[in-house]
Design a protein around this motif. Structure first.
Motif, mmCIF file in Angstrom:
data_model
loop_
_atom_site.group_PDB
_atom_site.id
_atom_site.type_symbol
_atom_site.label_atom_id
_atom_site.label_comp_id
_atom_site.label_asym_id
_atom_site.label_seq_id
_atom_site.Cartn_x
_atom_site.Cartn_y
_atom_site.Cartn_z
ATOM 1 N N MET A 108 27.761 34.320 -33.370
ATOM 2 C CA MET A 108 27.680 35.620 -34.041
ATOM 3 C C MET A 108 28.896 36.486 -33.691
ATOM 4 N N GLY A 162 31.831 35.328 -35.680
ATOM 5 C CA GLY A 162 31.737 35.824 -37.047
ATOM 6 C C GLY A 162 32.076 37.297 -37.152
ATOM 7 N N MET A 163 31.659 38.092 -36.174
ATOM 8 C CA MET A 163 31.956 39.527 -36.198
ATOM 9 C C MET A 163 33.444 39.801 -36.053
ATOM 10 N N LYS A 188 35.339 40.549 -39.257
ATOM 11 C CA LYS A 188 34.832 41.643 -40.083
ATOM 12 C C LYS A 188 35.331 42.987 -39.562
ATOM 13 N N LEU A 195 33.920 45.647 -38.517
ATOM 14 C CA LEU A 195 32.621 46.125 -38.076
ATOM 15 C C LEU A 195 32.806 47.388 -37.250
ATOM 16 N N ASN A 213 23.646 47.360 -40.596
ATOM 17 C CA ASN A 213 23.635 46.121 -41.366
ATOM 18 C C ASN A 213 25.019 45.485 -41.234
ATOM 19 N N TRP A 214 25.249 44.825 -40.106
ATOM 20 C CA TRP A 214 26.588 44.330 -39.816
ATOM 21 C C TRP A 214 27.005 43.199 -40.741
ATOM 22 N N SER A 215 26.048 42.529 -41.354
ATOM 23 C CA SER A 215 26.419 41.446 -42.262
ATOM 24 C C SER A 215 27.105 41.964 -43.518
ATOM 25 N N GLN A 216 26.959 43.260 -43.839
ATOM 26 C CA GLN A 216 27.597 43.838 -45.009
ATOM 27 C C GLN A 216 28.977 44.422 -44.712
ATOM 28 N N TRP A 237 35.007 41.896 -45.001
ATOM 29 C CA TRP A 237 35.683 40.741 -44.397
ATOM 30 C C TRP A 237 37.168 41.052 -44.273
ATOM 31 N N SER A 272 35.283 42.055 -30.683
ATOM 32 C CA SER A 272 34.907 40.647 -30.804
ATOM 33 C C SER A 272 36.140 39.747 -30.855
#
Length: 336
Positions: A63, A66-67, A70, A72, A79-82, A85, A306
């Motif tokens: 995770m 992946g962050m 982004k 972030l 809603n960190w998935s949104q 990129w 990250s």
């Protein structure tokens, strides 16, 4: 010529003639099933540990990777998935040493390298010296060994917060002894701010780290044959020659693991500077673990934090792999 009598056809096998028994039809599959169960047992026993490792370490690590790709920030925490990129932008900013963020990260990295080298070296030196000195039998050896292990047994928070009180400028026992009792310095020193903060952090790190080296080396010394020292003493070898030619060669496998573990623990140490200095460490003691924490949780830029963490992970993997390759190549145990 002596004639040998033929054994009767219905004679039973003697004690030296084992009887041959044909396997039953269902015996071979049962043996195969039993063999498969024996082979699968170690994997079944390791399964809970593997699942726990997956949940506690691997999933958060993936995770975090992946962050790092982004943007972030605090606007996407819910809603960190949104989060948008950004690709490798966070990495390019982190390694841009001409920019303020990259320059601060590089300085923190160099400070951490210096701190790690000094801390690991002093921990190994003090632990090895204490273990060698306590090899001989004398009255009170057990008490000394117990006292030496007290810093390792204490909880990190309790130990470091005690040192924080001792390093206080006005009421700390360090300044009381150095300035008031011994007369060192024109005025009491500031240990938790300024350049002295590096030496305060190093002192605490060595104090709580060297007992682990002492414990590990003490265990390794139990494998050294006493006859080697006796033979060396008869040949006229002194203490230093015995340590150089007997003790250190036998401790080489132990020291290889010990130095690697101390390196990883020290380079990644977050608890010690966080408890000693709080959320913001002085510039002289800005270790990279605390620096990444500040970049993530104070500026709310979790993407950049990250990316720094991933770069740190890659660095540690490269250093660990190179260290293992260099230390295990051509390794041999001393001849007994």
């Amino acid at each position: 010529m002596t004639k040998t009598a033929a054994a009767p056809a219905n004679a039973s096998p003697g004690p030296s003639t084992p009887a041959v028994r044909s396997a039953a039809p269902g015996e071979a599959p049962a043996a195969r099933r039993s063999g498969r169960r024996r082979l699968a047992l170690p994997y079944l026993l390791l399964l809970p540990a593997l699942l726990l490792e997956l949940l506690v370490h691997l999933v958060p690590m993936l995770m975090g990777i992946g962050m790092s790709f982004k943007q972030l920030t605090q606007f996407f925490i819910a809603n960190w998935s949104q989060a948008p990129w950004t690709g490798l932008d966070n990495y390019s900013v982190a390694i841009d040493f001409d920019a303020p963020l990259g320059e601060a990260l590089l300085k923190s990295f160099l400070t951490t390298c210096l701190f790690t080298v000094l801390s690991v070296g002093l921990c190994w030196l003090l632990g090895t010296a204490a273990a060698v000195l306590l090899q001989e039998n004398f009255r009170g050896r057990g008490l000394l060994r117990t006292l030496f292990l007290v810093p390792y047994a204490l909880p990190v928070y309790a130990a470091v917060i005690t040192w924080a009180f001792m390093f206080q400028h006005d009421n700390g026992v360090i300044n009381h002894v150095l300035h008031d009792q011994l007369g060192i310095g024109d005025s009491p020193a500031f240990w938790l701010i300024g350049d002295n903060s590096f030496w305060a952090l190093l002192t605490v790190s060595v104090w709580k780290g060297w007992p682990f080296a002492f414990l590990t080396v003490t265990a390794g010394l139990q494998t050294v044959p006493r006859e080697m020292y006796e033979a060396a003493a008869l040949d006229g070898a002194g203490v230093w020659r015995q340590i150089r030619h007997i003790t250190l060669p036998f401790l080489r496998p132990v020291n290889q693991v010990l130095v690697l573990v101390l390196f990883l623990w020290t380079f990644n140490d977050f608890n010690t500077p966080f408890v000693l200095f709080g959320r913001a460490a002085p510039e002289a003691a800005d270790l990279i673990s605390l620096h990444i924490y500040q970049s993530s949780f104070q500026t709310w830029n979790f993407g950049a934090g990250s990316a720094m963490s991933v770069l740190l992970l890659l660095f540690l993997l490269v250093v660990t792999g190179a260290y293992l390759l260099l230390t295990t190549r051509g390794r041999r145990t001393p001849d007994v």
